[in-house]
Enzyme design. Structure first.
Site, PDB file in Angstrom:
ATOM      1  N   LEU A  60      -5.096  15.654  13.241  1.00 32.33           N
ATOM      2  CA  LEU A  60      -3.844  15.381  13.922  1.00 32.33           C
ATOM      3  C   LEU A  60      -3.369  16.706  14.150  1.00 32.33           C
ATOM      4  CD1 LEU A  60      -2.828  12.580  14.684  1.00 32.33           C
ATOM      5  CD2 LEU A  60      -1.329  12.663  12.640  1.00 32.33           C
ATOM      6  N   ASP A  61      -3.286  17.100  15.415  1.00 36.29           N
ATOM      7  CA  ASP A  61      -2.786  18.413  15.721  1.00 36.29           C
ATOM      8  C   ASP A  61      -1.523  18.317  16.219  1.00 36.29           C
ATOM      9  OD1 ASP A  61      -3.310  21.215  16.558  1.00 36.29           O
ATOM     10  OD2 ASP A  61      -3.035  20.321  18.523  1.00 36.29           O
TER      11      ASP A  61
ATOM     12  N   ASP B  89       0.838  -1.169  -0.038  1.00 36.30           N
ATOM     13  CA  ASP B  89       0.088   0.084  -0.106  1.00 36.30           C
ATOM     14  C   ASP B  89       0.958   1.111  -0.130  1.00 36.30           C
ATOM     15  OD1 ASP B  89      -2.330  -1.545   0.183  1.00 36.30           O
ATOM     16  OD2 ASP B  89      -1.906  -1.589   2.374  1.00 36.30           O
TER      17      ASP B  89
ATOM     18  N   GLU C 225     -10.145  20.020   9.548  1.00 36.45           N
ATOM     19  CA  GLU C 225      -8.993  20.915   9.318  1.00 36.45           C
ATOM     20  C   GLU C 225      -8.074  20.503   7.939  1.00 36.45           C
ATOM     21  OE1 GLU C 225      -6.117  21.807  12.505  1.00 36.45           O
ATOM     22  OE2 GLU C 225      -5.057  21.991  10.536  1.00 36.45           O
ATOM     23  N   GLU C 226      -8.220  19.281   7.561  1.00 33.15           N
ATOM     24  CA  GLU C 226      -7.303  18.996   6.497  1.00 33.15           C
ATOM     25  C   GLU C 226      -8.031  19.267   5.051  1.00 33.15           C
ATOM     26  OE1 GLU C 226      -4.269  17.175   6.047  1.00 33.15           O
ATOM     27  OE2 GLU C 226      -3.741  17.939   7.848  1.00 33.15           O
TER      28      GLU C 226
ATOM     29  N   ASP D 136      -1.030  12.498   8.864  1.00 35.02           N
ATOM     30  CA  ASP D 136      -2.352  13.439   9.072  1.00 35.02           C
ATOM     31  C   ASP D 136      -3.333  13.190   8.042  1.00 35.02           C
ATOM     32  OD1 ASP D 136      -0.454  14.434   7.339  1.00 35.02           O
ATOM     33  OD2 ASP D 136      -0.236  16.425   8.188  1.00 35.02           O
TER      34      ASP D 136
ATOM     35  N   GLU E  40      -9.856  24.121  16.494  1.00 30.43           N
ATOM     36  CA  GLU E  40      -9.120  23.913  17.529  1.00 30.43           C
ATOM     37  C   GLU E  40      -9.601  24.654  18.812  1.00 30.43           C
ATOM     38  OE1 GLU E  40      -5.904  25.612  15.122  1.00 30.43           O
ATOM     39  OE2 GLU E  40      -4.992  23.219  15.027  1.00 30.43           O
TER      40      GLU E  40
ATOM     41  N   ASP F 268     -10.084  18.036  13.866  1.00 29.33           N
ATOM     42  CA  ASP F 268      -8.791  18.396  13.615  1.00 29.33           C
ATOM     43  C   ASP F 268      -8.017  17.069  13.734  1.00 29.33           C
ATOM     44  OD1 ASP F 268      -6.081  18.930  13.123  1.00 29.33           O
ATOM     45  OD2 ASP F 268      -6.008  20.719  14.650  1.00 29.33           O
TER      46      ASP F 268
END
Ligand code: AHM
Ligand code: MG
Length: 338
Positions: free
Chosen positions: A120-121, A67, A96-97, A73, A282, A118
């Site tokens: 992955l902050d 893969d 957020e992405e 993120d 956030e 969010d």
């Protein structure tokens, strides 16, 4: 038999018990929280393998099973979306992405709730094995039916019906509130369950730690600079000088502030008058948690949760933490103290 006062309560059971406190509850909302806890475990599984990717053999961003290896993120973003898209409880999501709102696929039912997250902050910290997190925020839809809309996502923070975060640190902790206190659950990876570890978290009225990127000091306005200089002065009565701690992951810095007290801030500055952090993904969820725990969260002029968002990705200055600390900071920002 040796008995202990420790309670082994899983997140799942706790959510059900909370549901029973609301006789009118349909279970829809509890199901969203369950799905989120599954998403958290899936993201945790990948986060905890992050450092092994090179050892386990990847070439050209392909992993051993062939893969394509996704950036963590992006992986977290997709995982959360896929864990939440088919439950029938959400009508729309925003992450957020992604620039635009995320619709629920046609083949699944639409529900009464809205999820903002969010995935992955603190993602710039991943390669150094430093704490990162995921943040979420839930609203009731305001559009009548069918597909959710942008307006469903652009609600003021005070409309949140739940918010929380997952911190992937020395242990993985799921912290959330539905407006009935703030509760923390630590993942026991051996049984794959989040177990209650912090029931009804209260933030201290005042702390002795400040947390902000002081590298921006020269870009801050005079009020902010005066506040920092004040925190560094020696004064036994008010516990100064304060200690400075800054991880550069909002989830981690806000979580420490919740547990130990003090203040976390990301002010606006000469280059970025609205600061760096996002209101919807956030600042609103973190402000909700901090307020639910007895703290305070402002943008310098007013309560964060009262701000009406006008764009999904809008930024806002943020100052949150112990009530007394945020009040003193506010007085400096407003020029009442110098
Ligand atoms: P991210 O969502 O791209 O990870 O960025 C947000 C992060 C926050 O977690 C943290 O508080 C802030 O950026 C740190 O910014 P800086 O490096 O300017 O101090
Ligand atoms: Mg972030």
């Amino acid at each position: 038999m040796v008995t202990s006062s420790k309670k082994f309560i899983t997140l799942e059971r706790f959510i059900h018990e909370q549901e029973h406190l609301h006789p009118a509850a349909t279970g829809e909302f509890s199901a969203i929280l369950h799905d989120l806890s599954l998403a958290a475990k899936l993201v945790w599984r990948e986060v905890s393998k992050a450092g092994l990717v090179n050892i386990l053999g990847t070439t050209d961003r392909m992993n051993i099973s062939g893969d394509v290896v996704k950036k963590l993120d992006e992986f977290a973003d997709e995982t959360i979306y896929k864990a939440m898209d088919h439950g029938g409880h959400l009508c729309v999501m925003a992450s957020e992405e992604n620039e635009d709102i995320l619709h629920i696929p046609e083949e699944y039912r639409s529900g009464g709730y809205v999820l903002l997250y969010d995935p992955l902050d603190g993602s710039s910290n991943i390669d150094a094995n430093i704490t990162i997190g995921s943040i979420f925020s839930i609203y009731k839809r305001i559009s009548p039916e069918g597909k959710g809309t942008l307006a469903d996502c652009l609600q003021s923070g005070y409309n949140q019906v739940a918010a929380g975060y997952v911190i992937y640190g020395s242990s993985t902790v799921f912290v959330y509130s539905t407006g009935n206190g703030v509760h923390g659950f630590t993942l026991d990876p051996t049984v794959g369950e989040f177990l209650i570890s912090n029931e009804n978290i209260r933030i201290p009225k005042k702390g002795k730690i400040y947390s902000m990127n002081e590298g921006n000091f020269n870009l801050w306005d005079k009020g902010m600079q005066n506040y920092i200089n004040y925190l560094k002065e020696e004064d036994k009565a008010t516990g100064r000088p304060y200690s400075m701690r800054y991880i550069g992951t909002m989830v981690a810095d806000a979580h420490r502030t919740l547990m130990y007290g003090g203040i976390f801030a990301y002010p606006g500055d000469k280059k970025n008058p609205e600061g760096k952090l996002r209101l919807c993904y956030e600042c609103n969820p973190m402000s909700y948690i901090i307020e639910q725990a007895g703290g305070r969260a402002i943008n310098g002029k007013r309560r964060i949760l009262d701000v009406q968002p006008t764009a999904l990705h809008q930024h806002t200055p943020v100052f949150l933490g112990s009530e007394e600390d945020v009040k003193v900071c506010e007085e400096f920002l407003q020029g009442k103290r110098k």
